[in-house]
Design a protein around this motif. Structure first.
Motif, mmCIF file in Angstrom:
data_model
loop_
_atom_site.group_PDB
_atom_site.id
_atom_site.type_symbol
_atom_site.label_atom_id
_atom_site.label_comp_id
_atom_site.label_asym_id
_atom_site.label_seq_id
_atom_site.Cartn_x
_atom_site.Cartn_y
_atom_site.Cartn_z
ATOM 1 N N ARG A 35 0.834 -1.210 0.000
ATOM 2 C CA ARG A 35 0.000 0.000 0.000
ATOM 3 C C ARG A 35 0.868 1.259 0.000
ATOM 4 N NH1 ARG A 35 -3.062 -0.013 4.968
ATOM 5 N NH2 ARG A 35 -1.389 1.246 5.788
ATOM 6 N N PHE B 70 -1.577 -3.921 -6.633
ATOM 7 C CA PHE B 70 -2.768 -4.741 -6.429
ATOM 8 C C PHE B 70 -2.566 -6.195 -6.864
ATOM 9 C CE2 PHE B 70 -6.905 -6.476 -7.663
ATOM 10 C CZ PHE B 70 -7.609 -6.293 -6.483
ATOM 11 N N VAL C 71 -8.138 -7.001 3.132
ATOM 12 C CA VAL C 71 -9.101 -5.899 3.229
ATOM 13 C C VAL C 71 -8.642 -4.860 4.255
ATOM 14 C CG1 VAL C 71 -11.467 -5.291 3.904
ATOM 15 C CG2 VAL C 71 -11.064 -7.273 2.427
ATOM 16 N N LEU D 81 -6.356 -2.703 1.592
ATOM 17 C CA LEU D 81 -7.408 -1.794 1.146
ATOM 18 C C LEU D 81 -7.745 -0.765 2.235
ATOM 19 C CD1 LEU D 81 -9.803 -4.338 -0.626
ATOM 20 C CD2 LEU D 81 -8.031 -2.904 -1.654
#
Length: 166
Positions: free
Chosen positions: A122, A133, A157, A161
């Protein structure tokens, strides 16, 4: 220049470093294709292990990104280096090395490591504007198949994310 050894893993015919880099996913280079001397990094990268970095280059790059604690710290650094020079010097030294993703089954260790992997990916995306990704999804799928536990989806997640940090 940065000076780098040839790093070989368990499969002695494929180099761990340098490696081909596409979509922030690494792929080993056949050892027979690598020669010592100047080495072009256009679609390649290196792992941190064994690098000899002149202090003036390290200072020009402003060092490593401290928010990337493990995985992707090397890709970040080498991508910054590529803005200064496109070549390194591959020295006549071979290191024996293993990567964390290739180790024996250890669910808790890999579960924890995947948190750092997601955080590093990230941060790399944010800092050099390069999508990670596919790399993170690929690692998650490999871990799902290996352990058959959905916890890796939860980590994906929350830590990739989302904004949770390891």
């Amino acid at each position: 220049y940065i000076y780098a050894p040839l790093i070989i893993g368990q499969n002695e015919t494929i180099a761990i470093s340098p490696f081909f880099l596409k979509y922030n996913v690494g792929k080993g280079i056949p050892k027979k294709l690598l020669n010592t001397g100047n080495f072009l990094l256009n679609d390649k990268s290196l792992i941190n292990s064994g690098l000899m970095i002149p202090l003036n280059i390290f200072e020009k790059i402003k060092g490593f990104n401290e928010k990337i604690k493990l995985d992707f710290s090397d890709i970040y650094f080498i991508e910054k280096y590529k803005k200064i020079k496109q070549e390194i010097v591959l020295v006549d030294v071979v290191l024996d090395h293993s990567l964390s993703g290739a180790e024996e089954k250890n669910y808790l260790k890999e579960l924890n490591r995947y948190k750092y992997y997601c955080n590093g990916a990230r941060e790399l995306t944010l800092s050099i504007k390069s999508s990670t990704f596919l790399a993170v999804l690929r690692r998650m799928l490999r871990l799902l198949i290996k352990y058959k536990k959905i916890k890796f989806i939860v980590i994906f997640v929350l830590y990739y994310l989302g904004r949770k940090t390891a």
